[in-house]
Structure formats: C-alpha cells, structure tokens
Motif scaffolding. Sequence first.
Motif, PDB file in Angstrom:
ATOM      1  N   ASN A 105       0.824  -1.210   0.000  1.00 44.35           N
ATOM      2  CA  ASN A 105       0.000   0.000   0.000  1.00 44.35           C
ATOM      3  C   ASN A 105       0.858   1.259   0.000  1.00 44.35           C
ATOM      4  O   ASN A 105       0.548   2.223  -0.711  1.00 44.35           O
ATOM      5  N   ASP A 106       1.938   1.265   0.815  1.00 46.17           N
ATOM      6  CA  ASP A 106       2.827   2.431   0.861  1.00 46.17           C
ATOM      7  C   ASP A 106       3.431   2.704  -0.518  1.00 46.17           C
ATOM      8  O   ASP A 106       3.427   3.839  -0.989  1.00 46.17           O
ATOM      9  N   LEU A 107       3.948   1.658  -1.140  1.00 45.84           N
ATOM     10  CA  LEU A 107       4.548   1.824  -2.465  1.00 45.84           C
ATOM     11  C   LEU A 107       3.490   2.265  -3.466  1.00 45.84           C
ATOM     12  O   LEU A 107       3.741   3.160  -4.279  1.00 45.84           O
ATOM     13  N   GLY A 108       2.311   1.663  -3.385  1.00 39.27           N
ATOM     14  CA  GLY A 108       1.227   2.037  -4.290  1.00 39.27           C
ATOM     15  C   GLY A 108       0.879   3.509  -4.185  1.00 39.27           C
ATOM     16  O   GLY A 108       0.718   4.197  -5.196  1.00 39.27           O
ATOM     17  N   LYS A 109       0.777   4.017  -2.964  1.00 41.05           N
ATOM     18  CA  LYS A 109       0.457   5.435  -2.765  1.00 41.05           C
ATOM     19  C   LYS A 109       1.533   6.330  -3.364  1.00 41.05           C
ATOM     20  O   LYS A 109       1.240   7.333  -4.003  1.00 41.05           O
ATOM     21  N   LYS A 110       2.796   5.960  -3.150  1.00 43.36           N
ATOM     22  CA  LYS A 110       3.898   6.777  -3.669  1.00 43.36           C
ATOM     23  C   LYS A 110       3.929   6.770  -5.200  1.00 43.36           C
ATOM     24  O   LYS A 110       4.307   7.749  -5.819  1.00 43.36           O
ATOM     25  N   VAL A 111       3.536   5.640  -5.773  1.00 40.52           N
ATOM     26  CA  VAL A 111       3.534   5.507  -7.229  1.00 40.52           C
ATOM     27  C   VAL A 111       2.289   6.156  -7.842  1.00 40.52           C
ATOM     28  O   VAL A 111       2.306   6.581  -8.990  1.00 40.52           O
ATOM     29  N   GLY A 112       1.221   6.220  -7.059  1.00 40.19           N
ATOM     30  CA  GLY A 112      -0.038   6.761  -7.582  1.00 40.19           C
ATOM     31  C   GLY A 112      -0.981   5.673  -8.027  1.00 40.19           C
ATOM     32  O   GLY A 112      -1.807   5.872  -8.921  1.00 40.19           O
ATOM     33  N   THR A 113      -0.849   4.504  -7.403  1.00 37.87           N
ATOM     34  CA  THR A 113      -1.740   3.388  -7.701  1.00 37.87           C
ATOM     35  C   THR A 113      -2.114   2.731  -6.377  1.00 37.87           C
ATOM     36  O   THR A 113      -1.890   3.292  -5.318  1.00 37.87           O
ATOM     37  N   SER A 114      -2.656   1.531  -6.433  1.00 30.58           N
ATOM     38  CA  SER A 114      -3.076   0.857  -5.203  1.00 30.58           C
ATOM     39  C   SER A 114      -2.087  -0.239  -4.814  1.00 30.58           C
ATOM     40  O   SER A 114      -1.300  -0.712  -5.638  1.00 30.58           O
ATOM     41  N   GLY A 115      -2.187  -0.653  -3.572  1.00 30.39           N
ATOM     42  CA  GLY A 115      -1.381  -1.771  -3.102  1.00 30.39           C
ATOM     43  C   GLY A 115      -1.736  -3.058  -3.822  1.00 30.39           C
ATOM     44  O   GLY A 115      -0.876  -3.916  -4.036  1.00 30.39           O
ATOM     45  N   ASP A 116      -3.013  -3.186  -4.214  1.00 29.22           N
ATOM     46  CA  ASP A 116      -3.437  -4.379  -4.953  1.00 29.22           C
ATOM     47  C   ASP A 116      -2.710  -4.490  -6.296  1.00 29.22           C
ATOM     48  O   ASP A 116      -2.305  -5.576  -6.702  1.00 29.22           O
ATOM     49  N   ILE A 117      -2.540  -3.359  -6.967  1.00 32.39           N
ATOM     50  CA  ILE A 117      -1.825  -3.357  -8.254  1.00 32.39           C
ATOM     51  C   ILE A 117      -0.358  -3.712  -8.034  1.00 32.39           C
ATOM     52  O   ILE A 117       0.217  -4.496  -8.797  1.00 32.39           O
ATOM     53  N   ILE A 118       0.247  -3.164  -6.972  1.00 30.28           N
ATOM     54  CA  ILE A 118       1.636  -3.510  -6.658  1.00 30.28           C
ATOM     55  C   ILE A 118       1.746  -5.013  -6.424  1.00 30.28           C
ATOM     56  O   ILE A 118       2.683  -5.666  -6.910  1.00 30.28           O
ATOM     57  N   GLY A 119       0.775  -5.583  -5.721  1.00 29.51           N
ATOM     58  CA  GLY A 119       0.754  -7.031  -5.503  1.00 29.51           C
ATOM     59  C   GLY A 119       0.693  -7.805  -6.811  1.00 29.51           C
ATOM     60  O   GLY A 119       1.366  -8.826  -6.965  1.00 29.51           O
TER      61      GLY A 119
END
Length: 108
Positions: free
Chosen positions: A19-33
């Motif tokens: 979730n943290d990475l997703g927020k920094k990237v501008g997407t969701s933690g689910d997408i990062i997963g």
Amino acid sequence: MTLGQQISKLRKQKKLSQNDLGKKVGTSGDIIGRYERDEVNPSIEVASKIADILEVSLDFLIGKLDVEVDSKLLKRVIDVQQMNAEDKAHILYTLDALIKSVKLKSIA
C-alpha cells in the motif's frame, strides 16, 4: 529474478508495504501485488516511478544490470559526464588512482 520478484525484494528492503509503495507511485497496493506476482507488468512510466522510489536505476529494476547503482553515485557520474574534458580527465585520473589503491590494499 523476475521484475515482480525484484520489486518485492527492494520494497521489503525499504520496509514499505504494498500500500505504501502504491500510494507513492499513484496506484493501489493491490496493483503492486499484481506486479509482484508477475500477473501484469507496469508501464514504462510506472516502472520508472517505482525505480525512483526504491532508489535504483530502471535497468537494475528490470534485471538488465546485475549491480545496483546507488542513485547518489549515479548523480555524481552524471555530474562528471557534464564537465569539460580537462576537468573530467582530472577527476577520472584521481578516481582511477583511488580505486587502484583500494584494490591493492585488499590484496595485501
């Protein structure tokens, strides 16, 4: 190592949640997963943002380079590259001498 595995490894080293990475990237933690499970690949723009946040080069993130180049070191290399030929030659001469000295110490 796949792109997803690399993202996961580097994210964990930085102690970031998906979730943290997703927020920094501008997407969701689910997408990062999904990236980390190699279900989908990020666009070039998103991969570049991920590399910046994880403080690695895009080449390292995608597995093109085996050696992680610290972003601060890369900045210095770019600074040297932009210097005039004489200044660049002096810096490279000095750097070569220091590298040789360190290698010689490790042998002894």
